[in-house]
Design a protein around this motif. Structure first.
Motif, PDB file in Angstrom:
ATOM      1  N   GLY A  13       5.373   0.296  -1.633  1.00 12.60           N
ATOM      2  CA  GLY A  13       5.068   1.014  -0.519  1.00 12.60           C
ATOM      3  C   GLY A  13       4.725   0.163   0.674  1.00 12.60           C
ATOM      4  O   GLY A  13       4.516   1.088   1.871  1.00 12.60           O
ATOM      5  N   SER A  14       4.324  -0.673   0.555  1.00 14.51           N
ATOM      6  CA  SER A  14       4.119  -1.813   1.605  1.00 14.51           C
ATOM      7  C   SER A  14       5.268  -2.763   2.158  1.00 14.51           C
ATOM      8  O   SER A  14       5.119  -3.600   3.068  1.00 14.51           O
ATOM      9  N   GLY A  15       6.423  -2.519   1.361  1.00 15.33           N
ATOM     10  CA  GLY A  15       7.472  -3.323   1.633  1.00 15.33           C
ATOM     11  C   GLY A  15       8.309  -3.193   3.002  1.00 15.33           C
ATOM     12  O   GLY A  15       8.237  -2.148   3.578  1.00 15.33           O
ATOM     13  N   ASP A  16       9.204  -3.879   3.506  1.00 14.28           N
ATOM     14  CA  ASP A  16      10.074  -3.847   4.455  1.00 14.28           C
ATOM     15  C   ASP A  16      11.044  -2.558   4.461  1.00 14.28           C
ATOM     16  O   ASP A  16      11.333  -1.961   5.131  1.00 14.28           O
ATOM     17  N   LEU A  17      11.695  -2.500   3.231  1.00 13.57           N
ATOM     18  CA  LEU A  17      12.589  -1.089   3.060  1.00 13.57           C
ATOM     19  C   LEU A  17      11.823   0.244   3.322  1.00 13.57           C
ATOM     20  O   LEU A  17      12.396   1.034   4.056  1.00 13.57           O
ATOM     21  N   ALA A  18      10.443   0.195   2.887  1.00 13.16           N
ATOM     22  CA  ALA A  18       9.827   1.345   2.940  1.00 13.16           C
ATOM     23  C   ALA A  18       9.464   1.579   4.443  1.00 13.16           C
ATOM     24  O   ALA A  18       9.663   2.679   5.037  1.00 13.16           O
ATOM     25  N   HIS A  19       8.937   0.523   4.961  1.00 12.14           N
ATOM     26  CA  HIS A  19       8.742   0.591   6.358  1.00 12.14           C
ATOM     27  C   HIS A  19       9.874   0.842   7.473  1.00 12.14           C
ATOM     28  O   HIS A  19       9.703   1.995   8.238  1.00 12.14           O
ATOM     29  N   ARG A  20      11.023   0.285   7.304  1.00 12.10           N
ATOM     30  CA  ARG A  20      12.013   0.332   8.347  1.00 12.10           C
ATOM     31  C   ARG A  20      12.852   1.537   7.852  1.00 12.10           C
ATOM     32  O   ARG A  20      13.592   2.161   8.821  1.00 12.10           O
ATOM     33  N   LYS A  21      13.094   1.914   6.624  1.00  9.10           N
ATOM     34  CA  LYS A  21      13.962   2.886   6.357  1.00  9.10           C
ATOM     35  C   LYS A  21      13.560   4.289   5.693  1.00  9.10           C
ATOM     36  O   LYS A  21      14.080   5.290   6.129  1.00  9.10           O
ATOM     37  N   SER A  85      -3.311   0.925  -4.966  1.00 11.70           N
ATOM     38  CA  SER A  85      -3.092  -0.402  -5.195  1.00 11.70           C
ATOM     39  C   SER A  85      -2.683  -0.374  -6.566  1.00 11.70           C
ATOM     40  O   SER A  85      -3.433  -0.006  -7.485  1.00 11.70           O
ATOM     41  N   HIS A  86      -1.948  -1.523  -6.827  1.00 14.15           N
ATOM     42  CA  HIS A  86      -1.035  -1.420  -8.139  1.00 14.15           C
ATOM     43  C   HIS A  86      -0.498  -2.633  -8.345  1.00 14.15           C
ATOM     44  O   HIS A  86       0.188  -3.244  -7.443  1.00 14.15           O
ATOM     45  N   ASP A  87      -0.602  -3.295  -9.565  1.00 13.02           N
ATOM     46  CA  ASP A  87       0.170  -4.240  -9.847  1.00 13.02           C
ATOM     47  C   ASP A  87       0.911  -3.961 -10.925  1.00 13.02           C
ATOM     48  O   ASP A  87       0.699  -3.172 -11.956  1.00 13.02           O
ATOM     49  N   GLU A 148      16.989   0.921  -6.411  1.00 11.48           N
ATOM     50  CA  GLU A 148      17.609   0.123  -5.378  1.00 11.48           C
ATOM     51  C   GLU A 148      18.430  -1.151  -5.945  1.00 11.48           C
ATOM     52  O   GLU A 148      18.645  -1.264  -6.975  1.00 11.48           O
ATOM     53  N   LYS A 149      19.296  -1.726  -5.054  1.00 15.64           N
ATOM     54  CA  LYS A 149      20.294  -2.860  -5.617  1.00 15.64           C
ATOM     55  C   LYS A 149      19.580  -4.111  -5.444  1.00 15.64           C
ATOM     56  O   LYS A 149      18.640  -4.204  -4.765  1.00 15.64           O
ATOM     57  N   PRO A 150      19.915  -5.101  -6.487  1.00 15.74           N
ATOM     58  CA  PRO A 150      20.969  -5.038  -7.245  1.00 15.74           C
ATOM     59  C   PRO A 150      20.410  -4.504  -8.601  1.00 15.74           C
ATOM     60  O   PRO A 150      19.384  -4.585  -8.979  1.00 15.74           O
TER      61      PRO A 150
END
Ligand code: NAD
Length: 483
Positions: A13-21, A85-87, A148-150
């Motif tokens: 949820g803090s990643g690039d894909l989540a933020h941009r897309k 927050s999660h590992d 997601e891919k791959p």
């Protein structure tokens, strides 16, 4: 649109894909009423964010992608987001996540529906799937998962991952996403092929000489060198996007437009995919690595890339089917980094015909996917003031206003997941076949590397890739249409 009750859990949820897309796409679906009152999203990632901080991030993501928004709408939308927050490797965290999902389900009357989205580094997918199963994170309503891919690194790892996911999810509930299938012009391939007599009637080896697919990237590996060096262009682009495009171009006409019929047509085709032998790989494939320039690094000098790397940043190849409407027609493809421009296009090259005018080009049908969206057909006619034949383009193009209305691929595909439409997602049996092809090429390359005779062309950046790719054609009258 119908309001769909659901609790969505985004891993990453803090990643690039989540933020941009994902966040901007979810907002658009929210505005259209598809998800409205009865939904909540749990963003999970390692960082110690609060609910409030995630909501600020969601709000920023919307402002970054929309010119004008109603601030009250943004606020109301963001209020549906929660952060955990999660590992991914910590069992305790799944127990907490399950509890939070149940609480939110009660609060939002989500009817036990769960949607899991794996938006993290692929090496975690299997671990997450196993924990979802072991800690019983699924709800009492529908349970769907977007991957997601791959999907795997080769057939063996893909099979392992599939096993881990199918422990909790049925094939019908697994949405293996390839955002190319959400693109406007890729979604135009079927209507173009099946509704135009002009095109449908020439879709055979009798009239089509070859098909060419180019997925050109302008940039190098940038900060992704470490990951890319374990992947390469074949796994990164051909295994998914290029094979999806090939399948849409070569499959027989489905009996109707239902997801089952479309997948049936694809699977029927893929049974006849010719898996190349090592000799065919040597003859029909070219791999390359980009060189440096005054301002850019050569691939082997990029950060986190092995200086002796044999990973390809470019690949060109050929494939064919033994059945389907274009059985026997060569399909050439190429993809790579540091091309002269970013471009995705498909060229369908028709055979020449004898004619009383002598020299005349055949027709090409070109589908431009990115950055422009258009289809054009080259057509011959007479020159005005001298004898001879000239060639012009008949173009099917969108206005700026129409283009502005085209939803992002992710918005389309998320919509499809909510309404349970798998048409534009990859079925396991299709994915398996793609990996069989990719593994055959990778194995042949690996053997060449081990024998010390790998041929990896070094190409100049910001041009059209290695010139060796001009030699993969079956006949001297064939060449790349896009140059
Ligand atoms: P990213 O590196 O930006 O985000 C990864 C996320 O995972 C972050 O939220 C991070 O905090 C979290 N994370 C990492 N390790 C963790 C751990 N041990 N426990 C819990 N959380 C952890 O990656 P991304 O670019 O968003 O890509 C995510 C997925 O989407 C990948 O599979 C990628 O191939 C795919 N994808 C991304 C894009 C894109 O445009 N970014 C496009 C197509 C596909």
């Amino acid at each position: 649109m119908k309001n769909i009750p659901v609790i969505m859990i985004i891993f990453g949820g803090s990643g690039d894909l989540a933020h941009r897309k994902l966040y901007p796409s979810l907002f658009n679906l929210y505005e259209q009423g598809l998800i409205h009152d009865n939904f909540a999203v749990i963003g999970t990632a390692r960082r110690p964010w609060s609910h409030e901080y995630l909501r600020e991030q969601v709000s920023d993501a919307i402002h970054e992608t929309h010119d004008q928004v109603d601030e009250n709408e943004v606020k109301a939308f963001a209020s549906h987001f929660y952060y955990q927050s999660h590992d991914v490797t910590n069992v305790e965290h799944y127990v907490t996540l399950k509890k939070l999902a149940q609480e939110l389900d009660d609060r939002y009357s989500a009817q036990g529906n769960r949607l899991f989205y794996m938006a993290m580094a692929p090496r975690f997918f299997g671990t997450i799937a196993t924990h979802i199963n072991d800690q019983h994170l699924t709800g009492s309503g529908f349970n769907r998962i977007v991957v997601e891919k791959p999907f795997g690194h080769d057939l063996t790892s893909a099979e392992q991952l599939n096993k881990e996911i199918t422990a909790s999810f049925d094939e019908n509930d697994i949405f293996r996403i390839d955002h190319y299938l959400g693109k406007e012009m890729i979604q135009n391939i079927m209507p173009m092929r099946f509704t135009n007599p002009l095109i449908k009637n020439i879709w055979s080896g009798e009239y089509i000489k070859n098909i060419q697919i180019t997925l050109a990237e302008r940039l190098g590996v940038e900060a992704r060198g470490g990951y890319y060096d374990t992947s390469g262009a074949l796994r990164d682009m051909v295994q998914n996007h290029i094979f999806q495009i090939i399948t849409l171009l070569a499959m027989p006409e489905p009996k109707d437009l239902s997801s089952d019929s479309v997948h049936q047509a694809k699977q029927e085709l893929l049974k006849s995919l010719i898996i190349p032998t090592p000799e065919e790989v040597k003859k029909n494939f070219v791999r390359g690595q980009y060189l440096g320039s005054d301002t850019t690094f050569a691939y082997k000098k990029e950060p986190n890339v092995d200086p002796d790397s044999t990973t390809e940043t470019y690949v060109a190849g050929k494939t064919k089917f033994t059945s389907g409407p274009i059985a026997g027609v060569p399909i050439y493809f190429r993809t790579g980094k540091e091309f002269k421009e970013k471009k995705t296009r498909i060229d369908i090259v028709l055979k020449h015909i004898n004619n009383p005018y002598g020299q005349a080009h055949s027709n090409n049908i070109t589908i431009e996917v990115d950055p422009e969206s258009k289809i054009y057909i080259t057509v011959n006619g007479k020159k005005i003031d001298e004898p001879g034949i000239r060639r012009e383009d008949l173009t099917y193009v969108f206005s700026k206003e129409e283009m502005a209305k085209v939803p992002d691929g992710y918005e389309r595909l998320l919509h499809d997941v909510f309404v349970n439409d798998s048409t534009n997602f990859t079925h396991w049996s299709e994915l398996k076949r793609y990996w069989e092809f990719i593994d055959a090429v990778e194995d042949a390359w690996q053997k060449e590397n081990e024998a010390g005779n790998s041929e990896i062309a070094q190409y100049l950046p910001y041009r059209m890739g290695p010139k060796e790719a001009d030699n993969i054609f079956e006949s001297p009258t064939e060449h790349w249409i896009y140059e």
